[in-house]
Each structure stands twice: as structure tokens, then as C-alpha cells.
Design a protein around this motif. Sequence first.
Motif, PDB file in Angstrom:
ATOM      1  N   TRP A  99       0.880  -0.952  -0.061  1.00 17.59           N
ATOM      2  CA  TRP A  99       0.040  -0.045   0.104  1.00 17.59           C
ATOM      3  C   TRP A  99       0.861   1.283   0.023  1.00 17.59           C
ATOM      4  CZ3 TRP A  99      -0.750   4.382   2.997  1.00 17.59           C
ATOM      5  CH2 TRP A  99      -1.811   5.038   2.921  1.00 17.59           C
ATOM      6  N   SER A 100       0.455   2.316  -0.422  1.00 19.71           N
ATOM      7  CA  SER A 100       0.914   3.660  -0.595  1.00 19.71           C
ATOM      8  C   SER A 100      -0.027   4.712  -0.703  1.00 19.71           C
ATOM      9  CB  SER A 100       2.074   3.607  -1.506  1.00 19.71           C
ATOM     10  OG  SER A 100       1.544   3.709  -3.013  1.00 19.71           O
ATOM     11  N   GLY A 101       0.476   5.634  -0.037  1.00 17.53           N
ATOM     12  CA  GLY A 101      -0.621   6.887  -0.029  1.00 17.53           C
ATOM     13  C   GLY A 101      -0.469   7.889   1.111  1.00 17.53           C
ATOM     14  N   ARG A 102      -1.525   8.959   1.113  1.00 25.79           N
ATOM     15  CA  ARG A 102      -1.164   9.807   2.207  1.00 25.79           C
ATOM     16  C   ARG A 102      -1.699   9.074   3.623  1.00 25.79           C
ATOM     17  NH1 ARG A 102      -0.969  15.182   1.363  1.00 25.79           N
ATOM     18  NH2 ARG A 102       0.548  14.397  -0.548  1.00 25.79           N
ATOM     19  N   LEU A 103      -1.310   9.654   4.629  1.00 27.59           N
ATOM     20  CA  LEU A 103      -1.636   8.861   5.879  1.00 27.59           C
ATOM     21  C   LEU A 103      -1.633   9.966   7.048  1.00 27.59           C
ATOM     22  CD1 LEU A 103      -2.319   6.279   7.523  1.00 27.59           C
ATOM     23  CD2 LEU A 103       0.083   6.232   8.081  1.00 27.59           C
ATOM     24  N   VAL A 104      -2.860  10.275   7.270  1.00 29.75           N
ATOM     25  CA  VAL A 104      -2.835  11.308   8.421  1.00 29.75           C
ATOM     26  C   VAL A 104      -3.198  10.621   9.939  1.00 29.75           C
ATOM     27  CG1 VAL A 104      -4.442  13.313   9.173  1.00 29.75           C
ATOM     28  CG2 VAL A 104      -3.999  13.084   6.954  1.00 29.75           C
ATOM     29  N   ILE A 201       7.757  -3.924   6.360  1.00 25.21           N
ATOM     30  CA  ILE A 201       8.718  -2.958   6.358  1.00 25.21           C
ATOM     31  C   ILE A 201       7.946  -1.572   5.857  1.00 25.21           C
ATOM     32  CG2 ILE A 201      10.640  -1.801   5.473  1.00 25.21           C
ATOM     33  CD1 ILE A 201      11.233  -4.020   7.568  1.00 25.21           C
ATOM     34  N   ALA A 202       7.894  -0.379   6.340  1.00 25.69           N
ATOM     35  CA  ALA A 202       7.367   0.715   5.889  1.00 25.69           C
ATOM     36  C   ALA A 202       8.149   1.934   5.984  1.00 25.69           C
ATOM     37  CB  ALA A 202       6.041   0.969   6.791  1.00 25.69           C
ATOM     38  N   ARG A 203       8.018   2.861   5.096  1.00 23.60           N
ATOM     39  CA  ARG A 203       8.709   4.146   4.966  1.00 23.60           C
ATOM     40  C   ARG A 203       7.604   5.401   5.145  1.00 23.60           C
ATOM     41  NH1 ARG A 203      11.130   4.760  -0.516  1.00 23.60           N
ATOM     42  NH2 ARG A 203       9.028   5.667  -1.127  1.00 23.60           N
ATOM     43  N   VAL A 216      -0.462  14.609  12.326  1.00 23.45           N
ATOM     44  CA  VAL A 216       0.793  14.528  11.488  1.00 23.45           C
ATOM     45  C   VAL A 216       0.282  13.881  10.150  1.00 23.45           C
ATOM     46  CG1 VAL A 216       3.089  13.743  11.245  1.00 23.45           C
ATOM     47  CG2 VAL A 216       2.165  14.575  13.376  1.00 23.45           C
ATOM     48  N   THR A 217       0.814  14.294   8.944  1.00 24.90           N
ATOM     49  CA  THR A 217       0.422  13.928   8.003  1.00 24.90           C
ATOM     50  C   THR A 217       1.635  13.266   7.138  1.00 24.90           C
ATOM     51  OG1 THR A 217      -1.267  15.451   7.240  1.00 24.90           O
ATOM     52  CG2 THR A 217      -0.553  14.375   5.469  1.00 24.90           C
ATOM     53  N   PHE A 218       1.714  11.826   6.958  1.00 20.48           N
ATOM     54  CA  PHE A 218       2.901  11.124   6.429  1.00 20.48           C
ATOM     55  C   PHE A 218       2.445  11.023   4.802  1.00 20.48           C
ATOM     56  CE2 PHE A 218       2.767  10.177  10.753  1.00 20.48           C
ATOM     57  CZ  PHE A 218       3.898  10.265  11.253  1.00 20.48           C
ATOM     58  N   ASP A 219       3.454  10.690   3.851  1.00 16.53           N
ATOM     59  CA  ASP A 219       3.525  10.092   2.729  1.00 16.53           C
ATOM     60  C   ASP A 219       3.985   8.641   3.226  1.00 16.53           C
ATOM     61  OD1 ASP A 219       2.373  11.879   1.048  1.00 16.53           O
ATOM     62  OD2 ASP A 219       4.484  12.654   0.192  1.00 16.53           O
ATOM     63  N   ALA A 220       3.289   7.543   2.740  1.00 19.67           N
ATOM     64  CA  ALA A 220       3.456   6.456   3.414  1.00 19.67           C
ATOM     65  C   ALA A 220       3.782   5.305   2.399  1.00 19.67           C
ATOM     66  CB  ALA A 220       2.600   5.914   4.617  1.00 19.67           C
ATOM     67  N   VAL A 221       4.581   4.333   2.384  1.00 17.98           N
ATOM     68  CA  VAL A 221       4.728   3.158   1.801  1.00 17.98           C
ATOM     69  C   VAL A 221       5.063   1.896   2.507  1.00 17.98           C
ATOM     70  CG1 VAL A 221       6.205   1.923  -0.120  1.00 17.98           C
ATOM     71  CG2 VAL A 221       5.798   4.519  -0.323  1.00 17.98           C
ATOM     72  N   VAL A 222       4.084   1.046   2.349  1.00 14.62           N
ATOM     73  CA  VAL A 222       4.188  -0.245   3.082  1.00 14.62           C
ATOM     74  C   VAL A 222       4.508  -1.628   2.146  1.00 14.62           C
ATOM     75  CG1 VAL A 222       3.115  -1.878   4.743  1.00 14.62           C
ATOM     76  CG2 VAL A 222       2.609   0.660   4.855  1.00 14.62           C
ATOM     77  N   TRP A 223       5.544  -2.081   2.324  1.00 14.78           N
ATOM     78  CA  TRP A 223       6.001  -3.238   1.499  1.00 14.78           C
ATOM     79  C   TRP A 223       5.435  -4.566   1.965  1.00 14.78           C
ATOM     80  CZ3 TRP A 223       9.756   0.691   2.277  1.00 14.78           C
ATOM     81  CH2 TRP A 223      10.441   1.293   0.985  1.00 14.78           C
TER      82      TRP A 223
END
Length: 226
Positions: A99-104, A201-203, A216-223
Amino acid sequence: MTPDQRGQGQNEQRATRQRRTDPTHLNMWLTFAGTVLAAVIGGIFALIAAGGDDDPAAPAADNVAPAATTASPPAAQPAPSDASASTGPSSATGVPVRWSGRLVVSAVPSLSDAVDLDREPPRATDDTAAAADLSLGRLDAGEVDVGKAALGLPSAFALWDGSGTPEFAQCQEASLAQGVAKVTAVETGAVICARTNQDRIARLTVRKIDSRQDSVTFDAVVWDND
């Protein structure tokens, strides 16, 4: 007047009276009058019938306009989402992106003050939930503490201090070698490498720290490295 003349006049008067009272003569006149009257009445009915056939109110078939048709409106399309799921492999590592996207994430104590990063997409939850991976601590203007949920299973976080944007391998190594339960004084633009309690693992790239909304707003990537 002589007797002969008087007799002739009387004969003429009798003849005239006989013609007037003769039934044969009267019947001829009545027959003639009836014939004329029948012809006149027949002509009148013929004219009425002819006029009734020519009805101006009835439109000709050739002049009837075709019924109008209404086109159906196009089907409505779903609204685009800020979050985008990806099932293809990462171009740099070959590991699929789950999954990837905007996370608040909210810092306000509530039943949704933590996030389960292993859900697809990630889902807000209570920080006492065992599945919770991430929650926020102290949040000041421009800084925030990011760490594991209060009662969640173990997860780890490491601030990326290398160059460029880390991919799966770099984040995996950083979270294993430097991962801690909480990273403090995280600023906007910082990159956090995380390991969830299911070892994904996530960024997390910090895009906005909102002290007014305590979020807090993150740009997230979960592998998806299962």
C-alpha cells in the motif's frame, strides 16, 4: 246571348271544375313534387357526407413528427482517492508494494489515536489495541514524537540519516540495526523507516505537522515482504 252561347259557357265551366277535381291530375302533381323534394333532400345529405369525410382536425400520417428520445446520462465515475494501492513490484527492489498513499495520524487521545500499518489500507485504531503499530507522542510546533502504540505488539522505528530516499532494503536494514520503540523531535521532511508488529517494512515521510489540529500527515509506503 243566344241559347247556344249560354250552353257553351256552361260546358266550359263544367270542364274547368272537372279538371280541378280530377284525382288523376292531382296525383300527377303530388308525384312530381315528391320527386323534386326527394332529390333536394338527397343532395343535401350527399353534401353533408362529403364534408364529414374531409376532417381538417385529423393530421396526415406523413406529417406526424417522430417521438423525441432522451439520451441516458453517462454513468457516474467514482471519485479519485489520495491513497493508491499497488500490487506491482518495487522498481528498485522487486519487493511488492502492499500500500502507498497519504496517511493522517491524530495525536488527540481517543479510540483512533493509533494506526495499524498491516491493514490494507492502514486503519486508525486505539493505541491499546494489540495490532496498533504507530502512535504520536509529544507534538509541538514543528516537532513530534513517533513510536509504537501503548499496548501494541513490538514495532520499531529508525530516522533515516542517509542520502536520498531509502527503498525497501535500506529501510529494512535501518529498522533492524537502529530501530527503537520511539523516535523523538521528528521534523517536517524527515523520513522514518519502520518495522510493523507483523514484520512488514514501511517508509514514512513527514509532510505536515499540524499543531492546531494535533495531527501529522505522512506519505507512506508499506512493502509486502511476507
